[in-house]
Design a protein around this motif. Sequence first.
Motif, PDB file in Angstrom:
ATOM      1  N   GLY A   1      -3.314  -9.302   6.317  1.00  0.00           N
ATOM      2  CA  GLY A   1      -3.587  -9.045   5.063  1.00  0.00           C
ATOM      3  C   GLY A   1      -4.332 -10.056   4.496  1.00  0.00           C
ATOM      4  N   LYS A   2      -5.297 -10.547   5.188  1.00  0.00           N
ATOM      5  CA  LYS A   2      -6.388 -11.545   4.892  1.00  0.00           C
ATOM      6  C   LYS A   2      -7.413 -10.813   3.848  1.00  0.00           C
ATOM      7  CE  LYS A   2      -8.059 -12.178   9.015  1.00  0.00           C
ATOM      8  NZ  LYS A   2      -7.043 -11.391   9.729  1.00  0.00           N
ATOM      9  N   SER A   3      -8.158  -9.632   4.094  1.00  0.00           N
ATOM     10  CA  SER A   3      -8.672  -8.920   3.302  1.00  0.00           C
ATOM     11  C   SER A   3      -8.074  -8.478   1.924  1.00  0.00           C
ATOM     12  CB  SER A   3      -9.553  -7.744   4.146  1.00  0.00           C
ATOM     13  OG  SER A   3     -10.213  -8.320   5.193  1.00  0.00           O
ATOM     14  N   THR A   4      -6.828  -8.025   2.408  1.00  0.00           N
ATOM     15  CA  THR A   4      -6.037  -7.436   0.932  1.00  0.00           C
ATOM     16  C   THR A   4      -5.977  -8.779   0.055  1.00  0.00           C
ATOM     17  OG1 THR A   4      -4.818  -6.199   2.372  1.00  0.00           O
ATOM     18  CG2 THR A   4      -3.852  -6.684   0.450  1.00  0.00           C
TER      19      THR A   4
ATOM     20  N   ALA B   1      -3.762 -13.329  12.078  1.00  0.00           N
ATOM     21  CA  ALA B   1      -4.088 -12.161  12.912  1.00  0.00           C
ATOM     22  C   ALA B   1      -4.794 -11.009  12.188  1.00  0.00           C
ATOM     23  CB  ALA B   1      -2.651 -11.682  13.622  1.00  0.00           C
ATOM     24  N   SER B   2      -5.251  -9.938  13.036  1.00  0.00           N
ATOM     25  CA  SER B   2      -5.704  -8.810  12.509  1.00  0.00           C
ATOM     26  C   SER B   2      -4.698  -8.056  11.912  1.00  0.00           C
ATOM     27  CB  SER B   2      -6.438  -8.234  13.756  1.00  0.00           C
ATOM     28  OG  SER B   2      -6.910  -7.070  13.144  1.00  0.00           O
ATOM     29  N   GLY B   3      -4.780  -7.579  10.598  1.00  0.00           N
ATOM     30  CA  GLY B   3      -3.897  -6.850   9.892  1.00  0.00           C
ATOM     31  C   GLY B   3      -2.888  -7.673   9.376  1.00  0.00           C
TER      32      GLY B   3
ATOM     33  N   TYR C   1       0.977  -1.274   0.150  1.00  0.00           N
ATOM     34  CA  TYR C   1       0.087  -0.014   0.027  1.00  0.00           C
ATOM     35  C   TYR C   1       0.842   1.282   0.085  1.00  0.00           C
ATOM     36  CZ  TYR C   1      -4.023  -2.815   1.253  1.00  0.00           C
ATOM     37  OH  TYR C   1      -5.212  -3.648   1.032  1.00  0.00           O
TER      38      TYR C   1
HETATM   39  P1  ADP Z   1      -6.827  -8.158   7.671  1.00  0.00           P
HETATM   40  O1  ADP Z   1      -8.229  -8.436   6.965  1.00  0.00           O
HETATM   41  O2  ADP Z   1      -6.160  -9.565   7.930  1.00  0.00           O
HETATM   42  O3  ADP Z   1      -7.198  -7.750   9.138  1.00  0.00           O
HETATM   43  P2  ADP Z   1      -6.093  -6.130   5.667  1.00  0.00           P
HETATM   44  O4  ADP Z   1      -5.559  -6.910   4.605  1.00  0.00           O
HETATM   45  O5  ADP Z   1      -7.315  -5.511   5.800  1.00  0.00           O
HETATM   46  O6  ADP Z   1      -5.879  -7.161   7.121  1.00  0.00           O
HETATM   47  O7  ADP Z   1      -4.856  -5.168   6.104  1.00  0.00           O
HETATM   48  C1  ADP Z   1      -3.435  -5.455   6.215  1.00  0.00           C
HETATM   49  C2  ADP Z   1      -2.744  -4.158   6.322  1.00  0.00           C
HETATM   50  O8  ADP Z   1      -2.716  -3.288   5.518  1.00  0.00           O
HETATM   51  C3  ADP Z   1      -3.162  -3.369   7.928  1.00  0.00           C
HETATM   52  O9  ADP Z   1      -2.103  -2.998   8.313  1.00  0.00           O
HETATM   53  C4  ADP Z   1      -4.039  -2.444   7.255  1.00  0.00           C
HETATM   54  O10 ADP Z   1      -3.960  -1.356   7.818  1.00  0.00           O
HETATM   55  C5  ADP Z   1      -3.338  -1.958   5.901  1.00  0.00           C
HETATM   56  N1  ADP Z   1      -4.338  -1.682   4.989  1.00  0.00           N
HETATM   57  C6  ADP Z   1      -5.433  -2.223   4.598  1.00  0.00           C
HETATM   58  N2  ADP Z   1      -6.001  -1.510   3.317  1.00  0.00           N
HETATM   59  C7  ADP Z   1      -5.254  -0.467   3.309  1.00  0.00           C
HETATM   60  C8  ADP Z   1      -5.580   0.672   2.243  1.00  0.00           C
HETATM   61  N3  ADP Z   1      -6.313   0.734   1.460  1.00  0.00           N
HETATM   62  N4  ADP Z   1      -4.038   1.546   2.244  1.00  0.00           N
HETATM   63  C9  ADP Z   1      -3.297   1.621   3.109  1.00  0.00           C
HETATM   64  N5  ADP Z   1      -3.105   0.626   4.116  1.00  0.00           N
HETATM   65  C10 ADP Z   1      -4.179  -0.656   4.046  1.00  0.00           C
END
Ligand code: ADP
Length: 228
Positions: A47-50, A43-45, A16
């Motif tokens: 990268g699962k959603s990414t 863990a939270s953060g 990002y």
């Molecule tokens: P998870 O779903 O596992 O909790 P995310 O994939 O949502 O994790 O996020 C992984 C990391 O990337 C986190 O540190 C989050 O803050 C950061 N992040 C997520 N989306 C964005 C974005 N659009 N821009 C910048 N940082 C992001």
Amino acid sequence: MTTYPMIHLSGINKTYQGGAPLHVLKGIDLDIQRGELVSIMGASGSGKSTLLNVLGILDTYDTGEYWLDGTLIKNLSENKAAEYRNHMIGFIFQSFNLIPFKNALENAALPLFYQGVSRRKRNMLAMEYLDKLGLKDWAHHMPNEMSGGQKQRVAIARALITKPQLILADEPTGALDSKTSGEVMQLLRDLHQQENLTIVIVTHDPHVSEQTERTIIIKDGLITPQHD
Ligand code: ADP
Ligand code: MG
């Protein structure tokens, strides 16, 4: 007969930008076969959603290769990406993402609207899917008149209505109590069995991952090697 997997990721990196660059996916290698029901935990953060957004062509990656059903997903135009999303993939989210001023039938039918299907056919199919999910009598109710479990079932009907090959679910039970969560998981398991759907579920709930065939663990931007 096709021999390639439904999903093939090799060396996927994503950072990002903006502010301090954040390297979230650090070389993800992953295959998911057609008809698999898998969970992704971490863990939270982590990268699962990414990762799920990359799989759903909702977001891009920097380097590596993502092959979906034998097609390289890279540098797609927004039109092409939307076409793959609308025809190949159904999405389920933690917060249901229903449109508050549309009833259950209209919400379930929405993807068909984007495909240009006639109103009559949309409504007929949406009713069919709501019925399948036990919501026939709720078709004309608004989201704010429904329980969390009912709303998620509407969202599942919406995900299924285009007959996608792949279902991507980001914490689908995250907003539900444990009984309702169990019911939603049972529903996803039934669909997986009956329709041979490939389903990928992001969760932090071990009760959810236990009900999948394989659990993929993401840690420090990498997938932990599997022993199976
Ligand atoms: P998870 O779903 O596992 O909790 P995310 O994939 O949502 O994790 O996020 C992984 C990391 O990337 C986190 O540190 C989050 O803050 C950061 N992040 C997520 N989306 C964005 C974005 N659009 N821009 C910048 N940082 C992001
Ligand atoms: Mg997340």
